[in-house]
Design a protein around this motif. Structure first.
Motif, short mmCIF file in Angstrom:
data_model
loop_
_atom_site.label_atom_id
_atom_site.label_comp_id
_atom_site.label_asym_id
_atom_site.label_seq_id
_atom_site.Cartn_x
_atom_site.Cartn_y
_atom_site.Cartn_z
N GLY A 25 1.69 12.19 -9.04
CA GLY A 25 2.22 11.72 -7.76
C GLY A 25 2.26 12.79 -6.69
N LYS A 76 5.84 1.83 -10.59
CA LYS A 76 5.58 0.75 -9.64
C LYS A 76 6.79 0.56 -8.72
CE LYS A 76 3.88 -4.00 -9.36
NZ LYS A 76 3.41 -5.18 -10.14
N TYR A 109 5.53 7.13 -5.61
CA TYR A 109 4.30 7.54 -6.27
C TYR A 109 3.35 6.38 -6.54
CZ TYR A 109 6.12 12.24 -7.38
OH TYR A 109 6.60 13.54 -7.32
N ASP A 110 3.73 5.18 -6.19
CA ASP A 110 2.98 3.99 -6.58
C ASP A 110 1.74 3.80 -5.71
OD1 ASP A 110 2.13 1.55 -7.50
OD2 ASP A 110 3.76 0.39 -6.60
N THR A 111 0.58 4.13 -6.29
CA THR A 111 -0.73 3.81 -5.69
C THR A 111 -1.64 3.40 -6.84
OG1 THR A 111 -1.75 6.00 -5.94
CG2 THR A 111 -0.39 5.64 -3.96
N PRO A 112 -2.69 2.66 -6.57
CA PRO A 112 -3.63 2.29 -7.64
C PRO A 112 -4.22 3.52 -8.34
CG PRO A 112 -3.98 0.90 -5.73
CD PRO A 112 -3.01 1.95 -5.30
N VAL A 113 -4.54 4.56 -7.58
CA VAL A 113 -5.12 5.76 -8.18
C VAL A 113 -4.11 6.41 -9.12
CG1 VAL A 113 -5.94 8.10 -7.71
CG2 VAL A 113 -6.75 6.18 -6.32
N ASN A 114 -2.86 6.55 -8.68
CA ASN A 114 -1.85 7.19 -9.51
C ASN A 114 -1.55 6.37 -10.76
OD1 ASN A 114 -1.67 9.26 -7.68
ND2 ASN A 114 0.27 8.60 -6.78
N GLU A 115 -1.52 5.06 -10.62
CA GLU A 115 -1.26 4.21 -11.79
C GLU A 115 -2.40 4.32 -12.80
OE1 GLU A 115 0.51 1.98 -14.51
OE2 GLU A 115 1.46 2.67 -12.66
#
Length: 435
Positions: free
Chosen positions: A314, A361, A365-371
């Motif tokens: 993140g 989620k 820190y919630d982004t598609p890349v980070n997930e």
């Protein structure tokens, strides 16, 4: 050793690898460097060679900074008494303290120190104050970058009992080595009040710890190597738990050991914001560097639990005002960082348990890349066999209806850090016998 039936039912029990009990019982090392890879640590000969001491409480030293709220670290102290309350996880009949000047810019003069049983707030119980000595003298000078240990003092203390450590700092200290998030109240008074029973003189308070980095005990039981170190970031540090409540997941784990009639040292080396692969001045040295200083110097450690990496993910490309932007961290770099922690632990005969990274989620820190990175790192932790055992904290606190999100009942409110109930569930997921 396996727990497959429990895992199929709940996904929360410790998963043990075949190597869990195969490591030699050699001692952890005692040397450590100082200050982002420079300097030395002065470790007392007693600490290096006497196997009777056990870690009862600890915290990781940090560079003086104030990224979130005002504290006393940057200005330091001058003719001040600092009183700090900590809860020990195992008991004994003798005690000593560890003081760190790891990030000091000059020698630290501690004019005097005491230990006592905690009463309420800054007050201590009548008749319990014990003067501490350092090499038989009441004061000690700790070089910049160094650590000092008091002499042991007769002091009977039980597991889960709170003790109060008081330091009198007569001379100007300069910026103070400290620990940002204590989830506990520390107190300050003008002048020398190290032996006061009541807390009337302590007019100021702070939610950080200063110079105090450990409390060790001996006696009360035969020496044995069974200590547990919890290592990680803000979730290990207890961000989101209640103030002065001792509800961090390592606290809850210590309570489980005590309730089972087998209390042991469980010490907390989490730092909020910490990363495995990158230094952040406000969040400590990177995990692969501080691990050898914070974890492998603890006495009689048997097992370390690692929960770290979400800030590498993140925090990639982010910056705090006044600090450089953190480099991008790939999954491969983070996995290699975990492998380095495993190598360091195994080199000292310490068992190492890997914990999966918890849901993000709805958080900052919630982004598609980070997930995607979190999923990949968790897959590696679960399936690689690199760790001696795995605890699946991700599945412990996830919402079954939305596994990428933390269960609302466990969420502190920021969708990143558990609250007290979440930390309790994490501690319940660990198998005491395996530890």
């Amino acid at each position: 050793m396996t727990f497959t039936n429990s895992v199929r039912r709940t996904g929360v029990t410790l998963l043990a690898a075949a190597t869990l009990t195969a490591l030699p019982l050699t001692g952890a090392g005692a040397g450590a460097g100082a200050g982002f890879g420079t300097g030395t640590t002065a470790v007392a000969a007693e600490h290096r060679h006497d196997g009777s001491w056990r870690g009862a409480w600890a915290t990781s030293p940090q560079y003086p900074t104030a990224p979130f709220a005002p504290n006393w670290s940057q200005q330091g102290f001058s003719d001040h008494t600092v009183r700090q309350v900590v809860r020990v996880t195992t008991g004994g009949t003798k005690a000593r303290i560890e003081l760190s000047n790891r990030y000091g810019t000059k020698p630290l003069r501690v004019t005097g120190a005491t230990v006592a049983r905690t009463a309420e707030g800054a007050s201590v119980k009548a008749g319990s104050v014990r003067q501490l000595s350092f090499g038989k003298g009441r004061s000690v000078t700790i070089p910049a970058g160094a650590t000092a240990y008091s002499d042991g003092v007769p002091f009977t203390v039980a597991a889960l009992e709170s003790v109060t450590v008081t330091l009198y700092l007569a001379e100007e200290t300069g910026p103070a080595t400290f620990h940002t998030f204590s989830s506990a109240t520390s107190y300050r008074a003008d002048g020398d009040h190290r032996s006061d029973r009541d807390g009337a003189a302590f007019k100021e308070s702070s939610d950080s710890w200063y110079y105090l980095s450990g409390v060790e005990v001996s006696g009360g039981q035969a020496p044995r190597r069974d200590g547990v170190v919890t290592f990680g970031d803000s979730i290990t540090d207890g961000v989101g738990s209640g103030l002065n409540a001792n509800d961090r997941y390592p606290d809850e784990l210590a309570e489980r050991f005590a309730a089972a009639g087998k209390p042991r040292g469980v010490v907390n080396h989490g730092i909020a914001g910490n990363q495995v692969t990158n230094d952040w001045a406000w969040a400590g040295e990177k995990g692969i560097e501080r691990f050898k200083k914070d974890v492998l110097t603890e006495p009689n450690v048997r097992t370390v639990i690692v929960l770290e990496g979400i800030n590498d993910i993140g925090g990639s490309g982010l910056s705090v005002p006044g600090q450089p932007t953190t480099p991008e961290v790939t999954v491969e770099q983070l996995v290699e960082g975990h492998r380095e922690l495993i190598r360091q632990a195994h080199a000292k005969g310490v068992r190492i348990v890997g914990a999966t990274l918890t849901p993000i989620k709805g958080s900052v820190y919630d982004t598609p890349v980070n997930e995607a990175k979190r999923d990949a790192v968790n897959h590696w932790i679960r399936t690689s066999g690199a760790y001696d055992a795995v605890v699946d904290f991700d599945r412990v606190v996830a919402d079954p209806a939305d596994p990428d999100r933390m269960l609302p009942a466990f969420d502190s409110g920021d969708h990143l850090h558990p609250g007290d109930a979440g930390y309790r569930a994490m501690a319940q997921a660990l198998d005491l016998d395996a530890l």
